[in-house]
Scaffold this motif. Structure first.
Motif, short mmCIF file in Angstrom:
data_model
loop_
_atom_site.label_atom_id
_atom_site.label_comp_id
_atom_site.label_asym_id
_atom_site.label_seq_id
_atom_site.Cartn_x
_atom_site.Cartn_y
_atom_site.Cartn_z
N GLY A 48 0.78 -1.22 0.00
CA GLY A 48 0.00 0.00 0.00
C GLY A 48 0.82 1.27 0.00
N LEU A 49 2.10 1.18 0.34
CA LEU A 49 2.90 2.39 0.41
C LEU A 49 3.66 2.68 -0.87
CD1 LEU A 49 4.23 2.18 4.07
CD2 LEU A 49 2.38 3.58 3.17
N GLU A 89 8.03 15.85 12.36
CA GLU A 89 6.67 15.75 11.82
C GLU A 89 6.29 16.99 11.02
OE1 GLU A 89 2.05 15.11 13.31
OE2 GLU A 89 3.69 14.85 14.74
N GLU A 90 6.57 18.16 11.55
CA GLU A 90 6.26 19.40 10.84
C GLU A 90 7.07 19.51 9.55
OE1 GLU A 90 5.18 22.54 14.39
OE2 GLU A 90 7.28 21.97 14.13
N VAL A 118 13.17 9.91 -1.46
CA VAL A 118 13.21 10.74 -0.26
C VAL A 118 14.53 10.49 0.47
CG1 VAL A 118 12.07 11.25 1.93
CG2 VAL A 118 10.70 10.57 -0.05
N PHE A 119 15.17 11.57 0.94
CA PHE A 119 16.32 11.47 1.83
C PHE A 119 15.85 11.86 3.23
CE2 PHE A 119 20.11 12.39 -1.25
CZ PHE A 119 19.82 11.24 -1.95
N LEU A 120 16.25 11.06 4.22
CA LEU A 120 15.95 11.35 5.63
C LEU A 120 17.26 11.39 6.41
CD1 LEU A 120 12.98 9.00 6.63
CD2 LEU A 120 12.89 11.41 6.02
N THR A 121 17.34 12.30 7.35
CA THR A 121 18.53 12.35 8.19
C THR A 121 18.43 11.40 9.38
OG1 THR A 121 17.67 14.22 9.45
CG2 THR A 121 19.10 14.72 7.57
N ASP A 122 17.25 10.84 9.63
CA ASP A 122 17.06 9.91 10.75
C ASP A 122 16.15 8.77 10.31
OD1 ASP A 122 16.62 8.55 13.10
OD2 ASP A 122 16.03 10.33 14.26
N MET A 123 16.75 7.65 9.94
CA MET A 123 15.96 6.51 9.47
C MET A 123 15.14 5.87 10.58
SD MET A 123 16.17 6.31 6.22
CE MET A 123 15.68 4.65 5.74
N ASP A 124 15.40 6.23 11.84
CA ASP A 124 14.56 5.76 12.93
C ASP A 124 13.17 6.38 12.86
OD1 ASP A 124 16.53 4.11 13.95
OD2 ASP A 124 17.28 5.63 15.36
N LYS A 125 12.99 7.38 12.02
CA LYS A 125 11.70 8.05 11.85
C LYS A 125 10.91 7.47 10.67
CE LYS A 125 12.78 10.99 15.03
NZ LYS A 125 12.12 11.75 15.99
N SER A 127 8.64 5.11 10.44
CA SER A 127 7.19 4.98 10.62
C SER A 127 6.50 6.35 10.58
CB SER A 127 6.85 4.24 11.91
OG SER A 127 7.35 4.95 13.03
N LEU A 128 7.14 7.39 11.09
CA LEU A 128 6.59 8.74 11.02
C LEU A 128 6.51 9.18 9.56
CD1 LEU A 128 5.60 11.39 12.28
CD2 LEU A 128 8.01 12.08 12.47
N LEU A 129 7.56 8.92 8.79
CA LEU A 129 7.54 9.25 7.37
C LEU A 129 6.37 8.56 6.69
CD1 LEU A 129 8.78 10.42 4.71
CD2 LEU A 129 9.89 8.19 4.51
#
Length: 170
Positions: A48-49, A89-90, A118-125, A127-129
């Motif tokens: 689904g994602l 989140e914001e 997408v690039f993220l600086t914190d892959m621990d996030k 589920s938030l992404l």
């Protein structure tokens, strides 16, 4: 009249391009939906994602006068250069909103996105992404999320570096 992909396939390029904008626009949605694929029918944690691959049928795209739209790398900075939000989140929501604005300005929307990186600086996030991603995207584009140690400005936590969508020419 509403056309099917089989009817589009039977038309010449000239015949298809004589269809109204609305008819070609509806056909583009069918073309994109038909091009989205999963590698397997097995359920997955990612179901689904995102999709596994997209078949870009150039003949069909040409027939409906589809235009490929590339959105620039987009962060949580607004178009004025100011950071929109301090929390992850914001920032995530602001980055997706900024891409949405670019898609709309180009005459398309998230339903017609076929590729997203997408690039993220914190892959621990992660589920938030995914939570925020699903607020904006209900289709299944091919997607990659890559962890990075930093972005152009240190407070940034997300950059949507590649977004490809389609729209129909008038």
């Amino acid at each position: 009249m509403t056309y099917t992909l089989a009817e589009l396939d039977a038309m010449s390029i000239e015949e298809a391009q004589e269809l109204s904008f609305e008819e070609r626009d509806t056909l583009l949605d069918l073309i994109i939906a038909d091009g989205r694929h999963q590698t397997t029918d097995l359920d997955s944690y990612r179901a689904g994602l995102y999709g596994d691959y997209f078949d870009e049928d150039l003949t069909r795209m040409l027939k409906v006068k589809a235009i490929k739209v590339h959105v620039r790398g987009t962060t949580a900075s607004g178009f004025d250069g100011m950071l929109a939000g301090k929390s992850d989140e914001e920032q995530y929501r602001a980055a997706f909103h900024n891409v949405q604005q670019s898609l709309e300005a180009a005459g398309t929307d998230y339903s017609r996105v076929v590729t997203l990186v997408v690039f993220l600086t914190d892959m621990d996030k992660w589920s938030l992404l995914n939570e925020i991603y699903s607020e904006f995207i209900s289709s299944m584009p091919c997607r990659a999320v890559i962890g990075t140690t930093g972005l152009a400005q240190p407070p940034l936590t997300i950059e949507i570096v590649n977004c490809i969508a389609y729209r129909v020419a008038a």
